[in-house]
Design an enzyme around this catalytic site. Structure first.
Site, PDB file in Angstrom:
ATOM      1  N   CYS A 185       0.815  -1.229   0.000  1.00  0.00           N
ATOM      2  CA  CYS A 185       0.000   0.000   0.000  1.00  0.00           C
ATOM      3  C   CYS A 185       0.840   1.267   0.000  1.00  0.00           C
ATOM      4  O   CYS A 185       0.327   2.353  -0.278  1.00  0.00           O
ATOM      5  CB  CYS A 185      -0.951  -0.001   1.195  1.00  0.00           C
ATOM      6  SG  CYS A 185      -1.955  -1.474   1.293  1.00  0.00           S
TER       7      CYS A 185
ATOM      8  N   HIS B 281      -3.416   6.958   3.179  1.00  0.00           N
ATOM      9  CA  HIS B 281      -3.825   5.684   2.589  1.00  0.00           C
ATOM     10  C   HIS B 281      -5.173   5.288   3.194  1.00  0.00           C
ATOM     11  O   HIS B 281      -5.367   5.386   4.403  1.00  0.00           O
ATOM     12  CB  HIS B 281      -2.754   4.631   2.872  1.00  0.00           C
ATOM     13  CG  HIS B 281      -3.210   3.247   2.545  1.00  0.00           C
ATOM     14  ND1 HIS B 281      -3.814   2.934   1.343  1.00  0.00           N
ATOM     15  CD2 HIS B 281      -3.169   2.092   3.264  1.00  0.00           C
ATOM     16  CE1 HIS B 281      -4.117   1.652   1.342  1.00  0.00           C
ATOM     17  NE2 HIS B 281      -3.742   1.120   2.495  1.00  0.00           N
TER      18      HIS B 281
ATOM     19  N   ASN C 149     -10.142  -0.378   0.555  1.00  0.00           N
ATOM     20  CA  ASN C 149      -8.683  -0.238   0.518  1.00  0.00           C
ATOM     21  C   ASN C 149      -8.179  -0.697  -0.850  1.00  0.00           C
ATOM     22  O   ASN C 149      -8.167  -1.894  -1.138  1.00  0.00           O
ATOM     23  CB  ASN C 149      -8.085  -1.089   1.648  1.00  0.00           C
ATOM     24  CG  ASN C 149      -6.569  -1.040   1.686  1.00  0.00           C
ATOM     25  OD1 ASN C 149      -5.921  -0.556   0.755  1.00  0.00           O
ATOM     26  ND2 ASN C 149      -5.989  -1.564   2.745  1.00  0.00           N
TER      27      ASN C 149
END
Ligand SMILES: CC(C)(COP(=O)(O)OP(=O)(O)OC[C@H]1O[C@@H](n2cnc3c(N)ncnc32)[C@H](O)[C@@H]1OP(=O)(O)O)[C@@H](O)C(=O)NCCC(=O)NCCS
Length: 326
Positions: free
Chosen positions: A113, A253, A283
């Site tokens: 990520c 994020h 996500n």
């Protein structure tokens, strides 16, 4: 040293929407649980004929259009992804071919990520060093095929999407002010796709044991994420000599709304200054920051001169932060 700036952004999310109610028909969960614990309402998922390079290509074309740069002018393409089309060739090479960027070098970057901010730091360094002038960085993920749709602890969290940005040199004050990268491999087992690599090659056994799907220790990951993301923002701000109250926008994020709130709290930023779209995408790993950035640029929340802090955290464990004057 030359500075770099983002001259264009683009993003693309697959058309198919999977709502919490849809997932509640597949596993023992509820819209209420998912929204309260994660902030996700729905996510986009790829269709059968879509792969990471396809959505990365669409985001890339939009970023190039907004930057008004011809693909042949690109010197380098970096695709940050943990879900590439193949181990090799790289997804970046496929995108390079798709968009006709004949003069560009291309490689994939795997920092989960944190990948987009790792790519930003690398692109910024290539430009600072005077090696390249036009760099396309992309975060693109298709988690749909790597999730166990019988595991409610992971399948509710992730979504598919891609975001891209074009970096160029600048002499203006509107530039990448600072970047900061970190990692801690002692947390390697917290989020992991166990099989298919050299450690545990694909076999009937690995398929039977569902080892080709994401495995995650949610609680440990949550705690480390809050600490690492908070530390990373504060570190990059200090290195850049920017105080937290100068930040106009924080783009974190999008892993979990509770993580996002905790990080904002740590940096003493009100949520009005935090860009959040986890409710619509879940996500999307390396794609989450560039998608959020592109949306906020296009709807004109982000304005020229704004100070933007971005921070990410992911498997590895990895973390990264950067500050930009827009
Ligand atoms: C995964 C996560 C949402 C779980 O939230 P949590 O508040 O820690 O929940 P817990 O794991 O303590 O589970 C609480 C209960 O809910 C249950 N549960 C887990 N997932 C569920 C779901 N989708 N639906 C309903 N119940 C669920 C658990 O089984 C547990 O039940 P129990 O108390 O009977 O044992 C959270 O830990 C998280 O977001 N972690 C970080 C993940 C992440 O961001 N990963 C990517 C990093 S880039």
């Amino acid at each position: 040293m030359r500075k770099s700036t983002i001259v264009g952004t683009g993003s693309y999310a697959p058309e198919k929407v999977l709502t919490n109610e849809d997932i509640a028909k597949m596993v023992d969960t509820s819209d209420e649980w998912i929204q309260t614990r994660t902030g996700v309402k729905e996510r986009r998922v790829i269709s059968k004929d879509e792969a990471t390079s396809d959505i990365a290509t669409k985001a890339a074309i939009r970023a190039l259009e907004s930057a008004r740069i011809n693909p042949s002018e690109l010197n380098l393409i970096i695709v940050a992804t943990a879900t590439p089309d193949f181990f090799f060739p790289s997804t970046a090479c496929i995108v390079q071919h798709n968009i006709g960027a004949k003069n560009a070098a291309a490689f994939d970057l795997e920092a989960a990520c944190s990948g987009f901010l790792y790519s930003l730091a690398i692109g910024n360094s290539f430009i600072s060093a005077g090696l390249y002038n036009n760099i396309l960085i992309i975060g693109a993920e298709t988690f749909y095929n790597f999730l166990d749709w019988e595991d409610r602890t992971t399948c509710v969290l992730f979504g598919d999407g891609a975001g891209a940005a074009v970096l160029r040199p600048t002499t203006a004050e509107n530039c990448v002010i600072g970047t900061y990268l970190g990692a801690d491999g002692s947390g390697k087992d917290n989020i992991k796709l166990p099989a298919g690599g050299s450690r545990l090659p694909a076999s009937q056994e690995t398929v039977n044991q569902k080892l080709h799907y994401v495995k995650m220790r949610g609680k440990e990951t949550f705690k480390i994420a809050v600490r690492a993301m908070g530390d990373a923002v504060l570190t990059v701000l200090e290195q850049s000599k920017i105080s937290p109250d100068e930040i106009d926008w924080l783009i974190p994020h999008q892993a979990n709304i509770r993580i996002i709130r905790a990080v904002a709290n740590r940096v003493s930023l009100p949520m009005e200054k935090v860009i959040v779209n986890i409710d619509r995408y879940g996500n999307t790993s390396a794609a989450s920051i560039p998608i959020a950035l592109d949306e906020a640029v296009r709807d004109e929340r982000i304005k020229e001169g704004d100070i933007i802090a971005m921070v990410a955290f992911g498997a590895g464990m990895t973390w990264a932060a950067s500050v930009i004057r827009w």
